[in-house]
Enzyme design. Structure first.
Site, PDB file in Angstrom:
ATOM      1  N   TRP A 166      18.290 -14.120  -2.798  1.00 33.75           N
ATOM      2  CA  TRP A 166      17.025 -13.695  -2.221  1.00 33.75           C
ATOM      3  C   TRP A 166      16.931 -14.215  -0.783  1.00 33.75           C
ATOM      4  CZ3 TRP A 166      12.578 -16.760  -0.934  1.00 33.75           C
ATOM      5  CH2 TRP A 166      11.456 -15.996  -0.535  1.00 33.75           C
ATOM      6  N   ARG A 409       7.084 -15.596 -10.890  1.00 36.17           N
ATOM      7  CA  ARG A 409       6.065 -15.224  -9.893  1.00 36.17           C
ATOM      8  C   ARG A 409       4.703 -14.992 -10.572  1.00 36.17           C
ATOM      9  NH1 ARG A 409       4.186 -10.594  -6.494  1.00 36.17           N
ATOM     10  NH2 ARG A 409       3.827 -11.397  -4.397  1.00 36.17           N
ATOM     11  N   ASP A 444       7.429  -2.048  -5.273  1.00 39.70           N
ATOM     12  CA  ASP A 444       8.065  -3.358  -5.337  1.00 39.70           C
ATOM     13  C   ASP A 444       8.311  -3.756  -6.793  1.00 39.70           C
ATOM     14  OD1 ASP A 444       9.123  -5.755  -4.459  1.00 39.70           O
ATOM     15  OD2 ASP A 444       7.339  -6.374  -3.352  1.00 39.70           O
ATOM     16  N   MET A 445       9.199  -4.727  -6.982  1.00 38.23           N
ATOM     17  CA  MET A 445       9.461  -5.330  -8.297  1.00 38.23           C
ATOM     18  C   MET A 445       9.866  -6.773  -8.039  1.00 38.23           C
ATOM     19  SD  MET A 445      12.469  -4.488 -11.009  1.00 38.23           S
ATOM     20  CE  MET A 445      12.582  -5.298 -12.600  1.00 38.23           C
ATOM     21  N   ASP A 514      13.432  -9.628   2.097  1.00 38.60           N
ATOM     22  CA  ASP A 514      12.155 -10.197   2.521  1.00 38.60           C
ATOM     23  C   ASP A 514      12.314 -11.092   3.745  1.00 38.60           C
ATOM     24  OD1 ASP A 514      10.746  -8.951   0.524  1.00 38.60           O
ATOM     25  OD2 ASP A 514      10.720 -10.668  -0.820  1.00 38.60           O
TER      26      ASP A 514
END
Length: 697
Positions: A166, A409, A444-445, A514
């Site tokens: 990520w 999350r 998004d996911m 991101d």
């Protein structure tokens, strides 16, 4: 011996079934003409301690026929022994662009059709397998790959792949494989951040040459997957790829048929850059008329406001964005009820009346009144623990009866494979797009599935939950595309977590990461462009420093970086000075004039971000001009005070007889000069990137 040759734009792929009829073999794959002669993949017939099938350049084999070298299909009857032993059952289709070869195991009750299809106008071939249970009892498939491909490697294989995590996706890496195996994949229900389902292959003996034959595979599957490569003692590289069933085995009931995901095969004689252009051409062709639509310059409010979304602040941002030349305003997370942070709200997709006291519809119309289209962020697969949706339908999320659930999350994941869940998600998305004039969705996911069972069902294995989720994800996107063709969809999964070939084809743009820090982003985009075309690469100008290389870069650098794909802005533009806003407006205007070439032109990757100077060259489809985006990614201190010369970028793909004029400076160059001496880049503090248009004289 039966033999067939499929021809693409510049390559050929030849398959044959030997006299014994137990499997199909690859005879040749490369430039057109490579099939004219004895197969370079054929062995001499000696296979001590192995079977002939283990040594063969087979296209697809079951465990049983291939017991040692790795099989693509591992199937059994419940309670029975593993393995299948099949024979050639005939050619079901064979023309210039399609081939179907059938193999049958009558004792087991299994038929497999090996399917091939040329994508016209490209150097891409699609391969997949259709498995049919022709018997009276169920079958269980432990492994069901899409295809195997074989490449002879005289000195071992150089494998190029995309690795990361990520905020550090798509990092281009290479490994030399002289013998043994290499594997990558994801068990997260999506392609994942750590690896992309993409691999490039070169013979190590040729890998550093100017014209390097390069083979590539890309798996079109938006769920869990694997790709593995093996170099055997006979210097044959075998790559296998397919889906990775979360349940371990997939049930194939009597009378049913299962189709594996498509594996895309590509070839280029021009190295990794040439292979990238093959993938780009394929994506552009697959996108059809939608791909010709200009991607709007967007402004996204997330980095400016976070979850603090309210009418006046959003309208202020929209007004400034419009003055800069943006064409689309996207409200990100936080626009719906009960969403002060990431702990609540998902699942109850209604605009927050407190944030939009005049009504959400009135707010949208005010944005549109500024000359901007309107877009929204959504996360349709997720639900918050305290949501009304979960309270009303606790069985709609993945879970195993009697076991705790894991929050990631602060949210759970809907079991999208359930028909009632799919219908619900499609219903509220339809309502959203009908009630408001929305032209853009960012889907998004932000979490992978855990505790992946279906509540109340005693046999979750038989449900094939991964395939069900993937099928309904694509079903929803396909339905929205058909019913609302004007709406563009941006694919996102916490950044680049779902960027396989199928997901890219189902959306219009993809959010690669991101991480919007300029230096970090440069490396992310460099890797991404090896696998995907620039018109699907969403990129923003922000004020973020990044996560790994936090050196400050100019607004010029940030704009030139974002212009390499689909330009967007995500900074808090309220804090920009008048000078910064004026500069931004100039870059946006230039980008709009160049957009057609940046998105439709032939791409040449010049250098890499690890070098002090790198760039991307875009050749106009009509040959009238070249656009070169260039960056100094090294140190700027001391430039140009110390003795030295400008860095240079050697351009590629130019007509040797042509001459070019720099649109800004008026300087003229011969194509040979630009190819061999290069385009000068006179870096200095404050001038750490450039965008050059070279018009053909």
């Amino acid at each position: 011996m039966n033999r067939w040759t499929l021809r693409t734009a510049t390559s050929s792929y030849t398959v044959e079934v030997p006299e014994h009829g137990r499997w199909a073999e690859l005879s040749a794959w490369g430039p057109i003409g490579v099939e004219d002669g004895p197969s370079p993949l054929a062995g001499h017939g000696r296979t001590p301690f192995r079977t002939a099938a283990d040594a063969a350049p087979a296209e697809y084999l079951p465990f049983g026929l291939r017991p040692f070298g790795g099989a693509e299909l591992d199937v059994r009857r419940p309670g029975g022994e593993r393995g299948s032993w099949w024979t050639f059952a005939g050619e079901r289709s064979a023309d210039a662009g399609e081939l179907r070869l059938a193999f049958a195991d009558e004792q087991l009750g299994l038929e497999a059709e090996l399917c091939y299809r040329v994508v016209p106008g490209t150097d891409v071939i699609r391969r997949w397998v259709e498995l049919a249970n022709t018997g009276e009892g169920d079958l269980l498939a432990h492994r069901l790959d899409s295809a195997a491909v074989n490449v002879p490697v005289s000195a071992g294989a150089r494998l190029t792949y995309l690795v990361g995590q990520w905020v550090q996706e798509f990092r281009l890496e290479q490994v030399e494989l002289e013998r043994g195996g290499f594997a990558l994949g994801s068990t997260q229900g999506v392609s994942g951040h750590e690896y992309a389902p993409w691999l490039a292959v070169q013979d190590s003996a040729d890998a550093d040459g100017p014209a390097t034959p390069t083979w590539g595979v890309s798996l079109a599957w938006s769920g869990s997957w694997h790709i593995d490569a093996q170099v055997d003692s006979g210097r044959l590289l075998r790559v296998r790829a397919g889906r990775e069933p979360h349940e371990g085995e997939v049930l194939l009931p009597a009378g049913s048929t299962l189709t594996t995901p498509h594996l895309l095969l590509a070839f280029s004689q021009e190295g990794l850059g040439g292979l990238a252009r093959v993938w780009h051409a394929h994506e552009r062709l697959e996108s059809g008329e939608r791909g010709l639509r200009p991607r709007p310059v967007l402004y996204n409010s997330w980095e400016a406001t976070g979850f603090d979304v309210e009418q006046d602040g959003q309208l202020e941002l929209a007004g400034i964005a419009a003055s800069l030349g943006a064409e689309l305003f996207v409200v990100d997370d936080g626009w719906f009820t009960d969403r002060p942070d990431d702990t609540a709200g998902l699942g109850d997709w209604e605009p927050d009346p407190a944030a939009f006291p005049d009504g959400f519809g009135a707010f949208v119309e005010k944005v549109r009144g500024l000359g901007l289209d309107f877009g929204l962020w959504v996360e349709p697969e997720a639900v918050s623990p305290g949501s009304r949706l979960l309270a009303e339908h606790p069985d709609w999320v993945y879970g195993i009866d009697g076991r705790p659930v894991t929050l990631i999350r602060n949210q759970l994941l809907l079991d999208l494979g359930r028909e009632e869940v799919c219908a619900h998600v499609l219903s509220w998305l339809r309502k959203l797009l009908t009630d408001y004039p929305i032209s853009y969705l960012k889907w998004d996911m932000n979490r992978p599935p855990t505790e992946r069972g279906r509540r109340g069902d005693p046999l979750p294995r038989a449900l094939d939950l991964d395939a069900g989720h993937v099928a309904n994800y694509h079903r929803i996107l396909s339905t929205l595309r058909r019913e609302h063709p004007h709406v563009l969809v941006e694919g996102c999964a916490g950044g680049g977590g779902r960027a396989d070939a199928a997901a890219v084809a189902a959306t219009d743009v993809v959010w690669p990461s991101d991480n919007t820090g300029p230096q970090d982003r440069l490396a992310i985009q460099y890797g991404f462009l090896h696998a995907h075309a620039p018109q699907v690469m969403s990129s923003w100008v922000t004020d973020s420093a990044g996560y790994f290389d936090t050196r400050p870069r100019s607004l010029r650098f940030r704009f030139v970086t974002a212009m390499a794909g689909v330009l967007g802005i995500g900074a808090d533009i309220r804090a920009w000075s008048a000078e910064e806003r004026a500069e931004a407006a100039q870059w946006i205007a230039r980008y709009k004039g160049w957009r057609e070439t940046l998105h439709r032109g032939e791409v040449h990757l010049l250098g890499a971000p690890r070098e002090d100077t790198c760039g991307v060259q875009y050749s106009a489809p009509d040959g009238s001009h070249e656009i070169v985006l260039a960056w100094n990614s090294g140190a700027l201190g001391g430039l140009p005070l110390l003795p030295g010369r400008p860095d240079r970028l050697r351009l590629r793909g130019l007509d040797p007889a042509a001459r070019y004029r720099d649109e800004s400076t008026g300087v003229e160059y011969g194509a040979i000069h630009l190819t061999h001496a290069g385009l000068p880049c006179a870096w200095r503090p404050g001038f750490d990137a450039d965008a050059v248009v070279l018009r053909r004289c």
